[in-house]
Scaffold this motif. Structure first.
Motif, mmCIF file in Angstrom:
data_model
loop_
_atom_site.group_PDB
_atom_site.id
_atom_site.type_symbol
_atom_site.label_atom_id
_atom_site.label_comp_id
_atom_site.label_asym_id
_atom_site.label_seq_id
_atom_site.Cartn_x
_atom_site.Cartn_y
_atom_site.Cartn_z
ATOM 1 N N GLY A 54 0.803 -1.214 0.000
ATOM 2 C CA GLY A 54 0.000 0.000 0.000
ATOM 3 C C GLY A 54 0.840 1.270 0.000
ATOM 4 N N SER A 55 0.196 2.389 -0.307
ATOM 5 C CA SER A 55 0.879 3.679 -0.324
ATOM 6 C C SER A 55 -0.048 4.764 0.210
ATOM 7 N N VAL A 56 0.557 5.922 0.541
ATOM 8 C CA VAL A 56 -0.174 7.051 1.102
ATOM 9 C C VAL A 56 0.155 8.282 0.268
ATOM 10 N N ARG A 57 -0.876 9.044 -0.102
ATOM 11 C CA ARG A 57 -0.626 10.269 -0.842
ATOM 12 C C ARG A 57 -1.423 11.428 -0.243
ATOM 13 N N ASP A 58 -0.925 12.635 -0.449
ATOM 14 C CA ASP A 58 -1.587 13.811 0.106
ATOM 15 C C ASP A 58 -2.742 14.251 -0.787
ATOM 16 N N ARG A 59 -3.389 15.353 -0.445
ATOM 17 C CA ARG A 59 -4.596 15.786 -1.153
ATOM 18 C C ARG A 59 -4.305 16.170 -2.601
ATOM 19 N N ASP A 60 -3.041 16.454 -2.920
ATOM 20 C CA ASP A 60 -2.670 16.804 -4.291
ATOM 21 C C ASP A 60 -2.169 15.604 -5.085
ATOM 22 N N GLY A 61 -2.234 14.407 -4.496
ATOM 23 C CA GLY A 61 -1.797 13.212 -5.198
ATOM 24 C C GLY A 61 -0.325 12.899 -5.082
ATOM 25 N N THR A 121 1.954 -3.034 -5.625
ATOM 26 C CA THR A 121 1.658 -1.685 -5.150
ATOM 27 C C THR A 121 0.685 -1.633 -3.986
ATOM 28 N N GLY A 122 -0.261 -2.539 -3.930
ATOM 29 C CA GLY A 122 -1.283 -2.468 -2.898
ATOM 30 C C GLY A 122 -2.245 -1.331 -3.164
#
Length: 456
Positions: A54-61, A121-122
C-alpha cells in the motif's frame, strides 16, 4: 433400542451444533476476514513491524509513503520531516497509528484467494493533508519546537498538522544524538495530538463566551485596569495600564483585569461548565489517534485562582488539536466538524474501498454568542495584529503568551478564516518563544495562505 434412540438424538444435536457453529464462523469470516489478515503479527503482511503493502498520498496526489517491500518516504526531505509524526519512522520510536488503523484496507485481498500480490503496489490511502502546507509550517517554525494545525471547520478535513522538533526518517538520529541535542526534546511525541499546554490568553475566548451568555450587560460594561488588582489577598497583574476599558476592547488588549474580574463574577461552576462545553477536558478520536485531554479544575480554587483561570493560567491545560476545533465552532455558529485526516482508500484502478464519514462535534455555544465572539476576534486582528499578515484572508484570531515556570513563555495563536471559500480554523504554538502575536501571526499567515492554495 432406547440406547440407539438416545444416541441418535445426541448425534443429531451435535450435528446441528456443528452446522450452527460452521454457519457462525462463515458469517464472522465474511464480516471480519479482512481485519483478521491485517493482524500486525502476520509475516505475509508485515516486515519489521511495518505493513509491506500500500501507499499514502496527500490531497494533491503526491506520494508521501510507499510501503511496498519496505517503507519508502517522499523524495523531498522537508516533506519527510513535516509528515514524520503522522506517518511514523521505520524504528517505531514515533507512535503513528494511522497506517495500522487502515491496514485492512491497504491490503490486496479478497475472500476467495486471501492476501495476494502483497509485494506489488497495494491500495492507496488518500489524505486530506497538504504536504506543501505542512512544509510551509515547518519552515515558518524555523526549527523552534511547537506545533501548527489547520482544518476545515465545515468538513473536518485536516490540511496541516506539524510537530516540531522532528527529523528525517531517512537519516534518523541515534538515541545518543537525541539525548545530546535539546532540539530533540520531546521529539517522539506528536505535539499536535498528544501534548497539552498552558493556554494563556487564548483561553479568554472561553471566559468571554461564558460572560456573553451569563452577564446581561457585559457588552456595555466598562472596567478599570490599573495594571494590578488584589483579589483574595493576591495580586492579579496585567501587562499594561489600560485605564477605563470596555469588554470588547478588553479582548483586543488582552486585559487580565477584565477577564480576571469576569471569571470571579461568573463563579467556578459556570466557568467549569463552559470549559467542559468547549471540550477543554475532553479528547478527540480520529483515524486511530486519540488526542490528549486538557485540564480544568477549580475544586480547590479561591477567587484569586479563579481569576487566573479565567485569564488562562492557574492549572488550565489545552490540547492544540482540540482547541483548534473549539475556535472552529466559533466560526461555524457554535458547532464545528470533527477532524479527520484520511479522506479515502482506493485500489490502484481507482475503485473506492473506504470513504471518510464526516460528522459534527457537540455544540459549544449558541449561534448568537459565536457571532459576537467572531466580531470581537475580527477586531482583534484589524486593531491589533494587522491584516497584512494574512494575504487578503479575512482572519479572526486571539493570541496568548502563556507563562511557563522557569522558562520563557509559550507563544500561542488561534483563530479562523471567515471567507466562505476558505473555512479554515487554526492553532499555532511555539514553545518558549515569548509574545503570541509577534511570533505566531506571521507563521499562521504563511500556513493559511498555503492551505487556501491547496483548496483551489
Amino acid at each position: 433400542m432406547k440406547k440407539l434412540s438416545r444416541r441418535a438424538v445426541v448425534t443429531t444435536l451435535l450435528s446441528v451444533l456443528v452446522v450452527i457453529g460452521l454457519g457462525m464462523f462463515v458469517v464472522q469470516y465474511l464480516l471480519c476476514a479482512r481485519e483478521w489478515v491485517s493482524f500486525s503479527g502476520s509475516p505475509h503482511v508485515y516486515s519489521s513491524g511495518n505493513i509491506s503493502t500500500g501507499s499514502v498520498r496527500d490531497r494533491d496526489g503526491n506520494i508521501v509513503l510507499n510501503n511496498t517491500g519496505s517503507r519508502q518516504y517522499s523524495e523531498d526531505e522537508e516533506v519527510r520531516m513535516a509528515t514524520l509524526h503522522l506517518l511514523g519512522d521505520r524504528e517505531g520510536r514515533i507512535e503513528a497509528p494511522l497506517i495500522n488503523t487502515y491496514a485492512e484496507y491497504l491490503l490486496d485481498y479478497n475472500l476467495i484467494t486471501g492476501v495476494y500480490s502483497s509485494s506489488d503496489t497495494g491500495n492507496i490511502l488518500n489524505l486530506t493533508l497538504s504536504a506543501d502546507a505542512c512544509v510551509t509550517a515547518l519552515e515558518a517554525l524555523n526549527w523552534q519546537k511547537g506545533t501548527v494545525g489547520v482544518y476545515n471547520y465545515k468538513t473536518g478535513e485536516i490540511l496541516c498538522m506539524v510537530s516540531s522538533g522532528t527529523y528525517d526518517p531517512d537519516a534518523a538520529p541515534s538515541l545518543e544524538e537525541v539525548e545530546a541535542n535539546s532540539y530533540y526534546d520531546g521529539v517522539f511525541l506528536n505535539r499536535f495530538t498528544s501534548s497539552t499546554y498552558v493556554p494563556g490568553s487564548i483561553f479568554k475566548l472561553v471566559t468571554a463566551a461564558a460572560a456573553i451568555d451569563n452577564i446581561s450587560d457585559v457588552t456595555q460594561r466598562t472596567f478599570n485596569c490599573t495594571e494590578q488588582e488584589i483579589i483574595s489577598g493576591e495580586y492579579i497583574t496585567c501587562e499594561d495600564y489600560h485605564g477605563e476599558i470596555s469588554f470588547g476592547t478588553g479582548l483586543v488588549k488582552s486585559c487580565n483585569i477584565v477577564f480576571g474580574e469576569l471569571a470571579v463574577e461568573l463563579g467556578a461552576d459556570t466557568m467549569t461548565r463552559y470549559a467542559e462545553a468547549a471540550g477543554i477536558t475532553s479528547s478527540l478520536a480520529f483515524d486511530g489517534t486519540r488526542t490528549a485531554a486538557g485540564h480544568f479544575d477549580l475544586s480547590e480554587a479561591n477567587d484569586a485562582s479563579l481569576a487566573w483561570s479565567g485569564i488562562g493560567q492557574y492549572t488550565n491545560m489545552i490540547n492544540p488539536c482540540q482547541f483548534m476545533t473549539f475556535v472552529g465552532s466559533i466560526a461555524n455558529g457554535g458547532r464545528a466538524a470533527a477532524p479527520y485526516v484520511v479522506e479515502s482508500v482506493e485500489t490502484p484502478e481507482g475503485d473506492p474501498i473506504y470513504q471518510a464519514d464526516r460528522r459534527m462535534l457537540d455544540k459549544t455555544m449558541s449561534e448568537s454568542t459565536a457571532e459576537t465572539l467572531s466580531e470581537m476576534m475580527r477586531r482583534d486582528v484589524t486593531d491589533n495584529y494587522g491584516d497584512y499578515h494574512f494575504g487578503g484572508l479575512t482572519v479572526c484570531a486571539k493570541s496568548g503568551t502563556a507563562e511557563v515556570e522557569g522558562q520563557l513563555p509559550n507563544a500561542m495563536f488561534a483563530g479562523f478564516v471567515r471567507d466562505p471559500e476558505y473555512p479554515l480554523a487554526f492553532i499555532v504554538v511555539v514553545e518558549n518563544a515569548g509574545s503570541g502575536s509577534a511570533v505566531c501571526a506571521p507563521i499562521a499567515g504563511a500556513v493559511l495562505q498555503a492551505c487556501a492554495a491547496a483548496m483551489e
